[in-house]
Write an enzyme that holds these catalytic residues in place. Structure first.
Site, PDB file in Angstrom:
ATOM      1  N   LYS A  11       0.817  -1.214   0.000  1.00 52.87           N
ATOM      2  CA  LYS A  11       0.000   0.000   0.000  1.00 52.87           C
ATOM      3  C   LYS A  11       0.859   1.276   0.000  1.00 52.87           C
ATOM      4  CE  LYS A  11      -3.985  -2.312   2.169  1.00 52.87           C
ATOM      5  NZ  LYS A  11      -4.953  -2.262   3.316  1.00 52.87           N
ATOM      6  N   TYR A  51     -12.783  -1.668  -3.356  1.00 50.30           N
ATOM      7  CA  TYR A  51     -13.249  -1.848  -1.982  1.00 50.30           C
ATOM      8  C   TYR A  51     -14.770  -1.698  -1.858  1.00 50.30           C
ATOM      9  CZ  TYR A  51      -8.472  -1.998  -0.163  1.00 50.30           C
ATOM     10  OH  TYR A  51      -7.173  -2.362   0.134  1.00 50.30           O
ATOM     11  N   ASN A 114      -2.192  -0.059   6.957  1.00 60.18           N
ATOM     12  CA  ASN A 114      -1.658  -1.348   7.404  1.00 60.18           C
ATOM     13  C   ASN A 114      -0.786  -2.056   6.380  1.00 60.18           C
ATOM     14  OD1 ASN A 114      -3.686  -2.086   5.716  1.00 60.18           O
ATOM     15  ND2 ASN A 114      -4.866  -3.249   7.215  1.00 60.18           N
ATOM     16  N   HIS A 117      -2.166  -5.385   1.327  1.00 61.78           N
ATOM     17  CA  HIS A 117      -3.447  -6.047   1.071  1.00 61.78           C
ATOM     18  C   HIS A 117      -3.195  -7.507   0.729  1.00 61.78           C
ATOM     19  CE1 HIS A 117      -7.402  -6.925  -0.684  1.00 61.78           C
ATOM     20  NE2 HIS A 117      -6.750  -7.509  -1.678  1.00 61.78           N
ATOM     21  N   GLU A 128      -9.396  -9.713  -8.328  1.00 67.68           N
ATOM     22  CA  GLU A 128      -8.489  -8.595  -8.025  1.00 67.68           C
ATOM     23  C   GLU A 128      -7.253  -8.633  -8.935  1.00 67.68           C
ATOM     24  OE1 GLU A 128      -7.881  -9.080  -3.797  1.00 67.68           O
ATOM     25  OE2 GLU A 128      -9.921  -8.418  -3.345  1.00 67.68           O
TER      26      GLU A 128
HETATM   27  N1  UDP Z   1      -9.837  -0.794   7.487  1.00 67.37           N
HETATM   28  C1  UDP Z   1      -9.933   0.336   8.285  1.00 67.37           C
HETATM   29  N2  UDP Z   1     -10.652   0.252   9.457  1.00 67.37           N
HETATM   30  C2  UDP Z   1     -11.292  -0.888   9.836  1.00 67.37           C
HETATM   31  C3  UDP Z   1     -11.198  -2.015   9.024  1.00 67.37           C
HETATM   32  C4  UDP Z   1     -10.460  -1.942   7.845  1.00 67.37           C
HETATM   33  O1  UDP Z   1      -9.369   1.371   7.965  1.00 67.37           O
HETATM   34  O2  UDP Z   1     -11.945  -0.891  10.883  1.00 67.37           O
HETATM   35  C5  UDP Z   1      -9.077  -0.720   6.231  1.00 67.37           C
HETATM   36  C6  UDP Z   1      -7.712  -1.415   6.317  1.00 67.37           C
HETATM   37  O3  UDP Z   1      -6.794  -0.699   5.482  1.00 67.37           O
HETATM   38  C7  UDP Z   1      -8.017  -2.787   5.746  1.00 67.37           C
HETATM   39  C8  UDP Z   1      -9.024  -2.432   4.645  1.00 67.37           C
HETATM   40  O4  UDP Z   1      -9.814  -1.387   5.192  1.00 67.37           O
HETATM   41  O5  UDP Z   1      -6.862  -3.439   5.257  1.00 67.37           O
HETATM   42  C9  UDP Z   1      -9.923  -3.562   4.215  1.00 67.37           C
HETATM   43  O6  UDP Z   1     -10.555  -4.115   5.361  1.00 67.37           O
HETATM   44  P1  UDP Z   1     -10.673  -5.678   5.573  1.00 67.37           P
HETATM   45  O7  UDP Z   1     -11.613  -5.912   6.696  1.00 67.37           O
HETATM   46  O8  UDP Z   1     -10.992  -6.322   4.248  1.00 67.37           O
HETATM   47  O9  UDP Z   1      -9.220  -6.093   6.071  1.00 67.37           O
HETATM   48  P2  UDP Z   1      -8.061  -6.926   5.347  1.00 67.37           P
HETATM   49  O10 UDP Z   1      -8.711  -7.962   4.484  1.00 67.37           O
HETATM   50  O11 UDP Z   1      -7.239  -5.932   4.574  1.00 67.37           O
HETATM   51  O12 UDP Z   1      -7.268  -7.526   6.475  1.00 67.37           O
HETATM   52 MG    MG Z   2     -10.175  -7.791   3.058  1.00 68.85          MG
END
Ligand code: UDP
Ligand code: MG
Length: 139
Positions: A11, A51, A114, A117, A128
């Site tokens: 990211k 997203y 974080n 992805h 994707e």
């Molecule tokens: N995210 C966020 N706040 C939250 C949950 C997710 O900002 O409470 C962001 C974070 O960057 C995350 C992305 O949204 O990686 C997608 O969320 P997901 O639940 O799909 O998490 P991932 O699959 O990336 O672990």
């Molecule tokens: Mg996810």
């Protein structure tokens, strides 16, 4: 549906901090083969679409601005059991909960920013990957 590929983005925060090399080293060390890889910047529309599943969540707007503020390294990775093994390598969404040694534990600043992805299913890995790469860019 193939089960040996996943899709990742390193990211914008990872690019900004100069962490790409270290993260790619960890991906290689974990046994993933790089099928496709490029530096690319998503438009707002790209990120909204990528997203879309989160469009009703309170963090959606921030997520879209974060993911479009600079380039990402997009990649397709190959390994047996790719989706689950890559999710293990990156760690929990919130780096505070991520296991020691995981990419998010090492390189993520917060739940929002974080570092990386990882696709959550074989089906989404295919969708994707195709979102970012044409057939001629996959090896
Ligand atoms: N995210 C966020 N706040 C939250 C949950 C997710 O900002 O409470 C962001 C974070 O960057 C995350 C992305 O949204 O990686 C997608 O969320 P997901 O639940 O799909 O998490 P991932 O699959 O990336 O672990
Ligand atoms: Mg996810």
């Amino acid at each position: 549906m193939r089960t040996d590929r996943t899709f990742t983005m390193l990211k914008p925060d990872s690019v900004e901090k100069g962490n790409i090399g270290a993260i790619v080293d960890k991906i290689n060390a974990a046994g993933f083969r790089i099928v496709a890889m490029k530096l690319t910047q998503m438009t707002t529309q790209d990120a909204q679409e990528f997203y879309a599943v989160h469009s009703e969540r309170p963090f959606y707007g921030e997520l879209v601005s974060y993911m479009t503020r600079g380039p990402v390294v997009a990649a397709i990775l190959e390994k047996e059991n790719a989706v689950a093994d890559f999710r293990t390598l990156i760690g929990a969404t919130n780096p505070a909960d991520a296991a020691e040694g995981t990419i998010r534990k090492l390189y993520a600043a917060s739940m929002g920013e974080n570092a990386v992805h990882g696709s959550d299913s074989d089906e989404n890995a295919a969708i994707e990957g195709a979102f970012h790469f044409s057939g001629r860019e996959m090896f």
